[in-house]
Every structure is written in C-alpha cells, then in structure tokens.
Scaffold this motif. Structure first.
Motif, PDB file in Angstrom:
ATOM      1  N   ASN A  11       0.801  -1.362  -0.070  1.00 58.14           N
ATOM      2  CA  ASN A  11       0.226   0.060   0.114  1.00 58.14           C
ATOM      3  C   ASN A  11       0.463   1.242  -0.053  1.00 58.14           C
ATOM      4  O   ASN A  11       1.385   0.901   1.035  1.00 58.14           O
ATOM      5  CB  ASN A  11      -1.169  -0.631   1.224  1.00 58.14           C
ATOM      6  CG  ASN A  11      -1.815   1.255   1.675  1.00 58.14           C
ATOM      7  OD1 ASN A  11      -1.773   2.003   0.349  1.00 58.14           O
ATOM      8  ND2 ASN A  11      -2.388   1.851   2.759  1.00 58.14           N
ATOM      9  N   ALA A 173      -0.571  -0.603  15.427  1.00 62.43           N
ATOM     10  CA  ALA A 173       1.314  -0.733  14.647  1.00 62.43           C
ATOM     11  C   ALA A 173       1.423  -0.026  13.180  1.00 62.43           C
ATOM     12  O   ALA A 173       2.823  -0.565  12.730  1.00 62.43           O
ATOM     13  CB  ALA A 173       1.357  -2.257  14.490  1.00 62.43           C
ATOM     14  N   GLY A 175       2.511   2.212  11.116  1.00 60.87           N
ATOM     15  CA  GLY A 175       4.114   3.116  10.785  1.00 60.87           C
ATOM     16  C   GLY A 175       4.337   4.025  12.077  1.00 60.87           C
ATOM     17  O   GLY A 175       5.401   4.234  12.328  1.00 60.87           O
ATOM     18  N   VAL A 216       5.097  -4.040   9.350  1.00 56.89           N
ATOM     19  CA  VAL A 216       5.631  -5.530   8.371  1.00 56.89           C
ATOM     20  C   VAL A 216       7.597  -5.150   7.366  1.00 56.89           C
ATOM     21  O   VAL A 216       7.118  -4.268   6.625  1.00 56.89           O
ATOM     22  CB  VAL A 216       4.505  -6.389   7.413  1.00 56.89           C
ATOM     23  CG1 VAL A 216       5.637  -7.429   6.659  1.00 56.89           C
ATOM     24  CG2 VAL A 216       3.268  -6.779   8.211  1.00 56.89           C
ATOM     25  N   LEU A 234      -0.144  -6.878   4.692  1.00 60.67           N
ATOM     26  CA  LEU A 234      -0.700  -5.418   3.720  1.00 60.67           C
ATOM     27  C   LEU A 234       0.604  -4.926   4.070  1.00 60.67           C
ATOM     28  O   LEU A 234       0.418  -4.277   5.370  1.00 60.67           O
ATOM     29  CB  LEU A 234      -2.163  -5.045   3.881  1.00 60.67           C
ATOM     30  CG  LEU A 234      -2.870  -3.868   3.494  1.00 60.67           C
ATOM     31  CD1 LEU A 234      -2.680  -3.615   2.084  1.00 60.67           C
ATOM     32  CD2 LEU A 234      -3.756  -3.292   3.893  1.00 60.67           C
TER      33      LEU A 234
HETATM   34  P1  PGA Z   1       3.260   0.415   7.325  1.00 55.61           P
HETATM   35  O1  PGA Z   1       1.407  -0.165   7.112  1.00 55.61           O
HETATM   36  O2  PGA Z   1       3.690  -1.727   7.202  1.00 55.61           O
HETATM   37  O3  PGA Z   1       3.397   1.238   6.901  1.00 55.61           O
HETATM   38  O4  PGA Z   1       2.678   0.111   9.441  1.00 55.61           O
HETATM   39  C1  PGA Z   1       1.129  -0.745   7.154  1.00 55.61           C
HETATM   40  C2  PGA Z   1      -0.557  -0.051   6.673  1.00 55.61           C
HETATM   41  O5  PGA Z   1      -1.109   1.402   6.529  1.00 55.61           O
HETATM   42  O6  PGA Z   1      -1.362  -1.216   5.675  1.00 55.61           O
END
Ligand code: PGA
Length: 252
Positions: A11, A173, A175, A216, A234
């Motif tokens: 994403n 979790a 960002g 992740v 994701l």
């Molecule tokens: P992140 O975002 O991997 O930057 O924590 C995941 C998401 O919002 O789909």
C-alpha cells in the motif's frame, strides 16, 4: 496445512509521483520475476494507476487501488468509481483502511457500501479491520473487530465473498515500528476466521485469506507467515522500496 496461496500487498499510500511509481514498479517486477508461489499486489496512488498498469502488465504483479466511492458515476467531485479503477487495470481495491476511517470519516456503513460496489464491479476487496491502542488497552479488541466485520459484511452471501481478502491491521502498529507479535496476530486471525465461519460457513472461512498489516518488514515477515492463520501481509512503509518489498515477498 491449508491450500491458501500467500498474498503480499504493498500500500503506497500518498507517496510517489507517476514517474517514481513506474520506476519502483518496474524494479519490483524484475526482482520478483522468479516468484511463483505468492500473489503480489501493489496499490499506487490513483494518479499513477494507468502508467503502473502498463509497466507491470506482462508480469505476475497485480494492481490495486487504495479506495473507491460506491456510485457508478455522478456529480461527486473528487471521487473515483469502481469502474474507473477497473478501467485503469485494477483487480483489487483496499477498503476501510484505518487511515480512511481516522482522517476521512469512513464508517462501517460506508465501508459496507464500498465492499458491495467493489464486488458488483468484479473487483476483489481487501477489507481492513483493526483496533486502536486505546481499544486494545481497554480489552475491547474482539468487540471492535466483531462489530467492524459484521457491519462491513452485513447483507453479503458466502458467494459474494469468494474473492474477498481480509486484512487485520492493528492501528497501533501502523507506521509506528511496533509490530503485533506473531502470537497476538495469530490470535486475532483465528478469531476473525471463526467469525467468518459462524457468519458464512466453513468453506469461505477455510479459503479466505487474512493478511496482517502494521510495520511488516523483511525482519518479521517469516515469523508472521509461520502462523497457521496468517496468509499474507499488507505492507505500507516497507513496500515503497522495491528491494525491501521484494525481500518481504521472498520471505522464508
Ligand atoms: P506500515 O503500514 O507497514 O507502514 O505500518 C501498513 C498499512 O497501513 O497498510
């Protein structure tokens, strides 16, 4: 063992100009051309969808959008319809991401309408659910997820959900660098799969892919993917860099 094919999605949120998106997409397709056993999807911003589609269409990497409006067309300034993203090459659309719920007023009701619109237009929804830190601390996680899932999927039949992908993204979790432990994620994924089974039956519950999302990275994907109910990821931040994202896709 189950026969769900792993699904790893990137994403890109509100990052990358058209040229940057095309470049990242091209690098990625080169890096993952030998990957056969994982479905890979990227969701660039709307403005880059067509060009990224051109860049990846000969590869196995698939295209998704980050949002849609539910109407077919009309006087809805600034909105994008399911048919429009399909015509730009999308097969998937992320719906109900927590950033949309948090910053753009999306509710379980609007999420429900968007999932319906996606399905009616042969797009596979990537339906996101997740609790905030406050909700987790208040031991409300399962209530919140129960409500989000039931309201998001209200009025659907098992047949509607054949191509749906579910994503569990704990808001605390995303960002933040704080990942749910694999045990915490597994517990929720199992809960969601049981809920799907109660609502829509064993067949869909056994085949629906449930992705984990929230910080992740190459270092934690292997452990997450070793859990029986985690079928993919994701990925936000770490998907912006083709090399890093390819490392995630090639987890072991
Ligand atoms: P992140 O975002 O991997 O930057 O924590 C995941 C998401 O919002 O789909």
């Amino acid at each position: 063992m189950n026969n769900r094919r792993p699904f790893i999605a990137g994403n890109w949120k509100m990052y990358k100009t058209c040229a940057e998106a095309v470049e990242t997409a091209k690098t990625l397709t080169g890096l993952v051309s030998d990957v056969k056993n994982v479905d890979v999807m990227i969701a660039p911003p709307f403005t880059a969808l067509s060009q990224v589609h051109e860049a990846i269409k000969e590869s196995s990497v698939m295209l998704g959008a980050q949002n849609i409006f539910w109407e077919k067309e009309g006087a809805y300034t600034g909105e994008i319809s399911p048919g429009m993203i399909a015509s730009a090459g999308c097969r998937y659309v992320i719906i109900g991401h927590s950033e949309r719920r948090q910053f753009f007023g999306e509710t379980d009701l609007s999420v429900n309408k968007k999932i319906r619109a996606a399905i009616n237009n042969s797009l596979a929804p990537v339906f996101c659910v997740g609790e905030t830190e406050k909700e987790r601390d208040g031991k409300d996680t399962f209530n919140i997820l129960d409500k989000q899932l039931k309201m998001g999927l209200e009025g659907f039949s098992p047949g509607d959900l054949e191509r749906m992908i579910l994503a569990y993204e704990p808001v605390w979790a995303i960002g933040t660098g704080k990942t749910a432990t694999s045990a915490q994620a597994q517990e929720v994924h199992r809960f969601l799969r049981n809920l799907i089974e109660n609502l829509f039956g064993k067949k869909i519950a056994g085949s629906v892919r449930i992705l984990y999302g929230g910080s992740v990275k190459p270092e934690n994907i292997g452990e997450l993917m070793s859990m029986p109910d985690i079928d993919g990821a994701l990925v936000g931040g770490a998907s912006l860099n083709a090399e890093k994202f390819a490392e995630i896709i090639k987890y072991k």
